[in-house]
Design a protein around this motif. Structure first.
Motif, PDB file in Angstrom:
ATOM      1  N   UNK A  27      12.841  -8.098  10.855  1.00 40.36           N
ATOM      2  CA  UNK A  27      11.750  -7.856  11.800  1.00 40.36           C
ATOM      3  C   UNK A  27      11.114  -9.184  12.227  1.00 40.36           C
ATOM      4  N   UNK A  28      10.857  -9.331  13.514  1.00 37.25           N
ATOM      5  CA  UNK A  28      10.245 -10.562  14.022  1.00 37.25           C
ATOM      6  C   UNK A  28       8.804 -10.339  14.490  1.00 37.25           C
ATOM      7  N   UNK A  29       8.431  -9.101  14.756  1.00 37.30           N
ATOM      8  CA  UNK A  29       7.081  -8.770  15.209  1.00 37.30           C
ATOM      9  C   UNK A  29       6.181  -8.573  13.983  1.00 37.30           C
ATOM     10  N   UNK A  30       5.099  -9.343  13.916  1.00 35.19           N
ATOM     11  CA  UNK A  30       4.234  -9.313  12.731  1.00 35.19           C
ATOM     12  C   UNK A  30       3.550  -7.953  12.556  1.00 35.19           C
ATOM     13  N   UNK A  31       3.125  -7.337  13.637  1.00 36.81           N
ATOM     14  CA  UNK A  31       2.431  -6.049  13.529  1.00 36.81           C
ATOM     15  C   UNK A  31       3.368  -4.978  12.970  1.00 36.81           C
ATOM     16  N   UNK A  32       4.582  -4.939  13.513  1.00 34.61           N
ATOM     17  CA  UNK A  32       5.562  -3.955  13.035  1.00 34.61           C
ATOM     18  C   UNK A  32       5.950  -4.242  11.586  1.00 34.61           C
TER      19      UNK A  32
ATOM     20  N   UNK B 254      11.281  -5.504  -8.911  1.00 36.74           N
ATOM     21  CA  UNK B 254      10.410  -4.889  -7.914  1.00 36.74           C
ATOM     22  C   UNK B 254       9.265  -5.834  -7.552  1.00 36.74           C
ATOM     23  N   UNK B 255       8.683  -6.463  -8.560  1.00 36.52           N
ATOM     24  CA  UNK B 255       7.579  -7.385  -8.317  1.00 36.52           C
ATOM     25  C   UNK B 255       8.049  -8.587  -7.498  1.00 36.52           C
ATOM     26  N   UNK B 256       9.225  -9.120  -7.830  1.00 34.04           N
ATOM     27  CA  UNK B 256       9.765 -10.261  -7.088  1.00 34.04           C
ATOM     28  C   UNK B 256      10.044  -9.888  -5.639  1.00 34.04           C
ATOM     29  N   UNK B 257      10.628  -8.703  -5.431  1.00 36.59           N
ATOM     30  CA  UNK B 257      10.917  -8.238  -4.068  1.00 36.59           C
ATOM     31  C   UNK B 257       9.633  -8.120  -3.253  1.00 36.59           C
ATOM     32  N   UNK B 258       8.618  -7.488  -3.849  1.00 35.79           N
ATOM     33  CA  UNK B 258       7.367  -7.288  -3.129  1.00 35.79           C
ATOM     34  C   UNK B 258       6.720  -8.626  -2.783  1.00 35.79           C
ATOM     35  N   UNK B 259       6.778  -9.559  -3.714  1.00 36.39           N
ATOM     36  CA  UNK B 259       6.200 -10.881  -3.480  1.00 36.39           C
ATOM     37  C   UNK B 259       6.908 -11.602  -2.336  1.00 36.39           C
ATOM     38  N   UNK B 260       8.241 -11.612  -2.377  1.00 32.51           N
ATOM     39  CA  UNK B 260       9.003 -12.301  -1.339  1.00 32.51           C
ATOM     40  C   UNK B 260       8.804 -11.663   0.025  1.00 32.51           C
ATOM     41  N   UNK B 261       8.769 -10.320   0.056  1.00 35.85           N
ATOM     42  CA  UNK B 261       8.587  -9.642   1.336  1.00 35.85           C
ATOM     43  C   UNK B 261       7.193  -9.896   1.901  1.00 35.85           C
ATOM     44  N   UNK B 262       6.192  -9.921   1.045  1.00 38.57           N
ATOM     45  CA  UNK B 262       4.830 -10.190   1.499  1.00 38.57           C
ATOM     46  C   UNK B 262       4.726 -11.602   2.051  1.00 38.57           C
ATOM     47  N   UNK B 263       5.354 -12.575   1.369  1.00 39.29           N
ATOM     48  CA  UNK B 263       5.360 -13.942   1.875  1.00 39.29           C
ATOM     49  C   UNK B 263       6.044 -14.009   3.227  1.00 39.29           C
ATOM     50  N   UNK B 264       7.158 -13.277   3.362  1.00 38.85           N
ATOM     51  CA  UNK B 264       7.896 -13.270   4.628  1.00 38.85           C
ATOM     52  C   UNK B 264       7.035 -12.730   5.761  1.00 38.85           C
ATOM     53  N   UNK B 265       6.346 -11.630   5.504  1.00 36.11           N
ATOM     54  CA  UNK B 265       5.522 -11.018   6.550  1.00 36.11           C
ATOM     55  C   UNK B 265       4.353 -11.933   6.906  1.00 36.11           C
ATOM     56  N   UNK B 266       3.760 -12.584   5.902  1.00 35.41           N
ATOM     57  CA  UNK B 266       2.635 -13.480   6.177  1.00 35.41           C
ATOM     58  C   UNK B 266       3.063 -14.714   6.964  1.00 35.41           C
ATOM     59  N   UNK B 267       4.324 -15.111   6.837  1.00 32.44           N
ATOM     60  CA  UNK B 267       4.822 -16.283   7.550  1.00 32.44           C
ATOM     61  C   UNK B 267       5.093 -16.020   9.022  1.00 32.44           C
ATOM     62  N   UNK B 268       5.283 -14.742   9.367  1.00 28.73           N
ATOM     63  CA  UNK B 268       5.619 -14.411  10.756  1.00 28.73           C
ATOM     64  C   UNK B 268       4.481 -14.813  11.692  1.00 28.73           C
ATOM     65  N   UNK B 269       4.872 -15.221  12.908  1.00 32.87           N
ATOM     66  CA  UNK B 269       3.862 -15.655  13.890  1.00 32.87           C
ATOM     67  C   UNK B 269       3.451 -14.500  14.778  1.00 32.87           C
TER      68      UNK B 269
END
Length: 84
Positions: free
Chosen positions: A38-43, A69-84
């Motif tokens: 996903x590239x759209x931050x809202x989505x 599970x904790x590692x996955x959630x952490x990485x995904x949250x970082x990914x979403x926060x990095x999106x512009x």
């Protein structure tokens, strides 16, 4: 091959559980892949809560390890926060 009725039943139960666990695991992996692409931050933010819920359910049912599970959630949250 098993000789006892209970062992035969256990084999049937294990086969059913294995199929169910594979389905849940594959569904979650597909959801994670969709979120990573996903590239759209809202989505992505909207999808993140659903994916985290799926991952938590997998960890609760011991389909994946709780640390994974904790590692996955952490990485995904970082990914979403990095999106512009």
């Amino acid at each position: 091959m098993a000789n006892h009725k209970s062992a035969l039943k256990r084999i049937r139960q294990n086969a059913a559980k294995r199929l169910r666990n594979r389905y849940y695991h594959k569904t979650a992996r597909t959801a994670v892949k969709g979120l990573r692409n996903e590239v759209n931050k809202e989505a992505a933010t909207e999808q993140l809560s659903k994916v985290i819920s799926l991952v938590d359910k997998l960890a609760k049912k011991n389909i994946i390890h709780k640390n994974k599970a904790a590692n996955l959630k952490s990485k995904l949250t970082k990914h979403v926060n990095k999106l512009a």
